[in-house]
Design a protein around this motif. Structure first.
Motif, PDB file in Angstrom:
ATOM      1  N   GLY A  16     -74.262 -46.203 -53.068  1.00 38.79           N
ATOM      2  CA  GLY A  16     -74.466 -46.155 -54.507  1.00 38.79           C
ATOM      3  C   GLY A  16     -74.454 -47.516 -55.188  1.00 38.79           C
ATOM      4  N   ASP A  17     -73.973 -48.540 -54.501  1.00 43.41           N
ATOM      5  CA  ASP A  17     -73.923 -49.889 -55.086  1.00 43.41           C
ATOM      6  C   ASP A  17     -75.329 -50.466 -55.220  1.00 43.41           C
ATOM      7  OD1 ASP A  17     -70.842 -51.255 -53.603  1.00 43.41           O
ATOM      8  OD2 ASP A  17     -71.197 -49.803 -55.221  1.00 43.41           O
ATOM      9  N   ARG A  18     -75.448 -51.415 -56.153  1.00 41.44           N
ATOM     10  CA  ARG A  18     -76.648 -52.229 -56.288  1.00 41.44           C
ATOM     11  C   ARG A  18     -76.413 -53.504 -55.483  1.00 41.44           C
ATOM     12  NH1 ARG A  18     -80.621 -52.500 -60.307  1.00 41.44           N
ATOM     13  NH2 ARG A  18     -81.580 -54.531 -60.632  1.00 41.44           N
ATOM     14  N   ARG A  61     -86.186 -47.438 -54.222  1.00 43.81           N
ATOM     15  CA  ARG A  61     -84.943 -48.141 -54.542  1.00 43.81           C
ATOM     16  C   ARG A  61     -84.983 -49.600 -54.063  1.00 43.81           C
ATOM     17  NH1 ARG A  61     -83.665 -44.548 -50.479  1.00 43.81           N
ATOM     18  NH2 ARG A  61     -82.921 -45.444 -48.502  1.00 43.81           N
ATOM     19  N   SER A  76     -81.423 -50.754 -55.307  1.00 42.94           N
ATOM     20  CA  SER A  76     -80.857 -50.309 -56.581  1.00 42.94           C
ATOM     21  C   SER A  76     -79.645 -49.387 -56.404  1.00 42.94           C
ATOM     22  CB  SER A  76     -81.918 -49.594 -57.418  1.00 42.94           C
ATOM     23  OG  SER A  76     -82.411 -48.462 -56.726  1.00 42.94           O
ATOM     24  N   SER A  77     -79.681 -48.556 -55.368  1.00 37.77           N
ATOM     25  CA  SER A  77     -78.569 -47.640 -55.100  1.00 37.77           C
ATOM     26  C   SER A  77     -78.487 -47.458 -53.589  1.00 37.77           C
ATOM     27  CB  SER A  77     -78.793 -46.302 -55.801  1.00 37.77           C
ATOM     28  OG  SER A  77     -77.748 -45.386 -55.506  1.00 37.77           O
TER      29      SER A  77
END
Lengths: 107, 121
Positions: A16-18, A61, A76-77
Motif C-alpha cells: 500500500g505504500d508509495r 500503479r 503508487s500503491s
C-alpha cells in the motif's frame, strides 16, 4: 559511456505504500530511459520506456517521469508482487548502460 | 507471442570460448535488433552487444576485443561467442529484443530465460 546512478540501492516498504526510485544520467539522454523489474531467478521485465510510456500489460500503479538527466519511477500503491529489483537503462546512445539497481523489500 | 529460447554450455575453464545461441519464436525476426546482456551473480546488468538481421553489429567497447555476435536468419537465431573467458565472465547471460527502430532499438521488450555460465578451473 553514459553512467546511470540509481538511488536508493534498497528500500523497505509495506503493501500500500508509495515508492519512488530515482535515476540520474551522467549526461543529457532526452527521454530515452527505460525501467525494468527483475524478480529472483527471472529475466528483467520492461515496465516503462521513453521515460513515461507504460509497456503494454503493466499495471497503471507504475509510472515514470523525467527528462534530460533526472528520472523517477513511482509505484503508487505497492502490491505483494512488486517486491523485486528495479533497474533503469538509457537508450540514448551506445553502449546501452544500466543503473546499479534498487531492491524493494518488505518492511 | 514472442518467445526467446537460449542455450549453451554452462561450465567453462579459463581461456575457453563461451558460446550461446538464442532462437526467436513468433513475431518478425528481420524487423528488430537482437541483444546480449549479462548479469554476474548478485550484481547489475551489462550490455554486451546487438545485431540485426543483416549482420550489422555494435559491441560494448569493454568487451569488443573478445566478443562476436552472429545471426542465422534462416533459423531465426542469434549467437554469442566470448573468447578467453576468466572467472570475471561468470554471469547469467540473456538475449533480448530491441523493441523498434531508432532509439527504440535500445528498449529491450522481450528477454530469453537466461543461461548461467560459470568459469572455473
Amino acid at each position: 559511456d553514459i553512467q546511470m546512478t540509481q538511488s536508493p540501492s534498497s528500500v523497505s516498504a509495506s503493501v500500500g505504500d508509495r515508492v519512488t526510485i530515482t535515476c540520474r544520467a551522467s549526461q543529457d539522454i532526452s527521454s530515452w530511459l527505460a525501467w525494468y523489474q527483475q524478480k529472483p531467478g527471472k529475466a528483467p521485465k520492461l515496465l516503462i520506456y521513453a521515460a513515461s510510456s507504460l509497456q503494454s500489460g503493466v499495471p497503471s500503479r507504475f509510472s515514470g517521469s523525467g527528462s534530460g538527466t533526472d528520472f523517477t519511477l513511482t509505484i503508487s500503491s505497492l502490491q505483494p508482487e512488486d517486491f523485486a529489483a528495479y533497474y533503469c537503462q538509457q537508450a540514448n546512445s551506445f553502449p546501452l548502460t544500466f543503473g546499479g539497481g534498487t531492491k524493494v523489500e518488505i518492511k | 507471442q514472442v518467445q526467446l529460447q537460449q542455450w549453451g554450455a554452462g561450465l567453462l575453464k579459463p581461456s575457453e570460448t563461451l558460446s550461446l545461441t538464442c532462437a526467436v519464436f513468433g513475431g518478425s525476426f528481420s524487423a528488430y535488433y537482437w541483444n546480449w546482456i549479462r548479469q554476474p551473480p548478485g550484481k547489475g546488468l551489462e550490455w554486451i552487444g546487438e545485431i540485426n538481421h543483416g549482420g550489422s553489429t555494435k559491441y560494448n567497447p569493454s568487451l569488443k576485443s573478445r566478443v562476436t555476435i552472429s545471426v542465422d536468419t534462416s533459423k531465426k537465431q542469434v549467437s554469442l561467442k566470448l573468447s578467453s573467458v576468466t572467472a570475471a565472465d561468470t554471469a547469467v547471460y540473456y538475449c533480448a529484443r530491441g523493441s523498434g527502430s531508432g532509439n527504440y532499438r535500445g528498449v529491450l521488450d522481450y528477454w530469453g530465460q537466461g543461461t548461467l555460465v560459470t568459469v572455473s578451473s
